[in-house]
Design an enzyme around this catalytic site. Structure first.
Site, PDB file in Angstrom:
ATOM      1  N   ARG A 117       0.862  -1.189   0.000  1.00  0.00           N
ATOM      2  CA  ARG A 117       0.000   0.000   0.000  1.00  0.00           C
ATOM      3  C   ARG A 117       0.892   1.231   0.000  1.00  0.00           C
ATOM      4  O   ARG A 117       2.098   1.144   0.144  1.00  0.00           O
ATOM      5  CB  ARG A 117      -1.024   0.016   1.144  1.00  0.00           C
ATOM      6  CG  ARG A 117      -0.683  -0.573   2.454  1.00  0.00           C
ATOM      7  CD  ARG A 117       0.394   0.147   3.231  1.00  0.00           C
ATOM      8  NE  ARG A 117       0.159   1.576   3.353  1.00  0.00           N
ATOM      9  CZ  ARG A 117       1.092   2.464   3.589  1.00  0.00           C
ATOM     10  NH1 ARG A 117       2.368   2.102   3.713  1.00  0.00           N
ATOM     11  NH2 ARG A 117       0.825   3.745   3.689  1.00  0.00           N
ATOM     12  N   ALA A 145       0.756   5.140  -2.267  1.00  0.00           N
ATOM     13  CA  ALA A 145       0.555   5.455  -3.688  1.00  0.00           C
ATOM     14  C   ALA A 145       1.707   5.008  -4.612  1.00  0.00           C
ATOM     15  O   ALA A 145       1.482   4.250  -5.566  1.00  0.00           O
ATOM     16  CB  ALA A 145       0.272   6.954  -3.826  1.00  0.00           C
ATOM     17  N   ASP A 198      -1.933  10.978  -2.192  1.00  0.00           N
ATOM     18  CA  ASP A 198      -2.351   9.912  -3.115  1.00  0.00           C
ATOM     19  C   ASP A 198      -2.699  10.473  -4.479  1.00  0.00           C
ATOM     20  O   ASP A 198      -2.620   9.776  -5.487  1.00  0.00           O
ATOM     21  CB  ASP A 198      -3.530   9.131  -2.539  1.00  0.00           C
ATOM     22  CG  ASP A 198      -3.042   8.245  -1.404  1.00  0.00           C
ATOM     23  OD1 ASP A 198      -2.899   8.757  -0.283  1.00  0.00           O
ATOM     24  OD2 ASP A 198      -2.738   7.073  -1.680  1.00  0.00           O
TER      25      ASP A 198
HETATM   26  O1  MRU Z   1      -4.479   3.344   2.165  1.00  0.00           O
HETATM   27  P1  MRU Z   1      -3.007   3.534   2.039  1.00  0.00           P
HETATM   28  O2  MRU Z   1      -2.242   3.001   3.199  1.00  0.00           O
HETATM   29  O3  MRU Z   1      -2.493   3.028   0.711  1.00  0.00           O
HETATM   30  O4  MRU Z   1      -2.826   5.108   2.042  1.00  0.00           O
HETATM   31  C1  MRU Z   1      -1.539   5.656   1.976  1.00  0.00           C
HETATM   32  C2  MRU Z   1      -1.493   7.112   2.124  1.00  0.00           C
HETATM   33  O5  MRU Z   1      -2.496   7.780   2.235  1.00  0.00           O
HETATM   34  C3  MRU Z   1      -0.140   7.734   2.015  1.00  0.00           C
HETATM   35  O6  MRU Z   1      -0.034   8.849   2.833  1.00  0.00           O
HETATM   36  C4  MRU Z   1       0.067   8.174   0.552  1.00  0.00           C
HETATM   37  O7  MRU Z   1      -0.167   7.095  -0.296  1.00  0.00           O
HETATM   38  C5  MRU Z   1       1.401   8.709   0.300  1.00  0.00           C
HETATM   39  S1  MRU Z   1       2.581   7.419   0.222  1.00  0.00           S
HETATM   40  C6  MRU Z   1       4.097   8.028  -0.145  1.00  0.00           C
END
Ligand code: MRU
Length: 356
Positions: free
Chosen positions: A57, A59, A247
């Site tokens: 997980r 982005a 994201d």
């Molecule tokens: O649901 P997730 O854990 O995939 O969400 C991740 C986030 O919101 C992070 O802050 C975002 O992806 C930035 S990662 C460098």
């Protein structure tokens, strides 16, 4: 900006997602911090499931995982003709695309490879397969380079002292190092990061389970708080700046990030605390004009009804949006791999993209 440190000088962690000899490797983030385990995948459908169920997980990490999913298809398909190959490619692309809707890096990575395939339709099957695998590896390597650049840019603009972050935008959320992860690691190396406050980030606890694990592993001075303690620590003057990942950032500077980010941004303004997001250009979606257009993923009620596998609420209806949108007016600046974007964001993001 001068790059002072190599990735291996900033973290002891391995890459969170990788591809070798026809297999996709991931750190299983669902098991952390109890267990550190690298899992391997040999089927596109399993890579898609791993993105959906958050084995991987964050982005940029899901963008790289999807790209590796296509590489896996290219290296394992039994298609004998180009027609069969393209048909299977389209299916793999769709399977990987229909996993998580908010982070634009997923679509960015998949479309980058799809475009390459379309441009090379006349090449031999072997050549096309090779191009796909090389491009997926390039996407992953570029992510590490982008993080390194953001880390050094960020350390130049953030104040010395205590930072607060939300969720996990660290090494685990990217291929290696992190977006926020790179900035705090460079600051730690420079001796200018006193303390990193970590929000636990209910309901999936990326702050408590993942950020606390990876930053303490690398020796950073961290302190974990319940999400609802953030306002109090700000009011007490214990936070010098807030730094979060993204994201999807859109053309006017509005951005989607983990649920709870918007709340922090409003609090930061009330307390006069600088509020930055850090993201590579692959997270910026210039096709959307405002944050209202960003699709927000809604996840299972189970995530809210349970905590660490234990049921904590009766069987009541649940609303579980995984992300929220922070309007650009709350942002001090966007730390990208091409430097800092300051307000007015609409004009300066446009300028940045037209300079590429
Ligand atoms: O649901 P997730 O854990 O995939 O969400 C991740 C986030 O919101 C992070 O802050 C975002 O992806 C930035 S990662 C460098």
């Amino acid at each position: 900006m001068e790059i002072k440190y190599k990735p291996e000088e900033l973290t002891k962690l391995p890459r969170s997602v990788d591809y070798k000899n026809g297999k996709v490797y991931m750190i299983d983030q669902r098991l952390l911090p109890k267990e550190f385990k690298i899992v391997e995948f040999t089927k596109v459908e399993d890579v898609a499931t791993a993105i959906k169920n958050m084995t991987v997980r964050g982005a940029p990490a899901i963008g790289a995982a999807a790209a590796f999913g296509l590489a896996l298809y290219a290296e394992t398909t039994k298609a004998k003709t180009k027609e069969e190959f393209f048909e299977g490619f389209e299916k793999a692309y769709e399977t990987l695309k229909n996993t998580r809707p908010t982070a634009v890096n997923l679509f960015w990575a998949l479309n980058r490879i799809k475009k390459l395939v379309e441009e090379n339709r006349e090449s031999s099957l072997e050549e096309i397969k090779k191009l796909i695998v090389e491009e997926a590896k390039k996407i992953a390597n570029e992510d590490v380079e982008a993080n390194l650049r953001m880390g050094h840019y960020g350390a130049e603009v953030l104040p010395e002292g205590n930072l607060l972050t939300h969720c996990n935008a660290g090494s685990l959320a990217t291929v290696h190092l992190g977006t926020v992860g790179a900035v705090v690691r460079v600051m730690h190396k420079e001796g200018i990061l006193k303390l990193l406050w970590l929000d636990e980030t209910r309901p999936v606890l990326q702050g408590a389970r993942l950020s606390a694990w990876e930053y303490s592993y690398d020796g950073l001075n961290v302190k974990l708080i319940a999400d609802n303690a953030a306002a109090f620590v700000m009011q007490q003057g214990m936070v010098d700046a807030i730094i979060v990942g993204a994201d999807r950032i859109v053309a006017n500077g509005d951005f989607a990030n983990k649920i709870g980010t918007y709340m922090l941004a409003v609090l930061a303004k009330e307390h006069g605390i600088p509020f930055f997001t850090v993201a590579p250009l692959s997270t910026i979606d210039m096709n959307l004009k405002s944050g209202r257009e960003i699709p927000i993923e809604e996840r299972s009620p189970e995530e809210v009804l349970t905590c660490g596998g234990c049921r904590i609420a009766p069987d009541v209806p649940v609303y579980n949006p995984a992300f929220d949108v922070t309007p650009h007016r709350y942002l001090t600046g966007i730390i990208t791999d091409r430097g800092i974007v300051w307000p007015p964001f609409k004009r300066n993001l446009k300028k940045l993209f037209s300079s590429l």
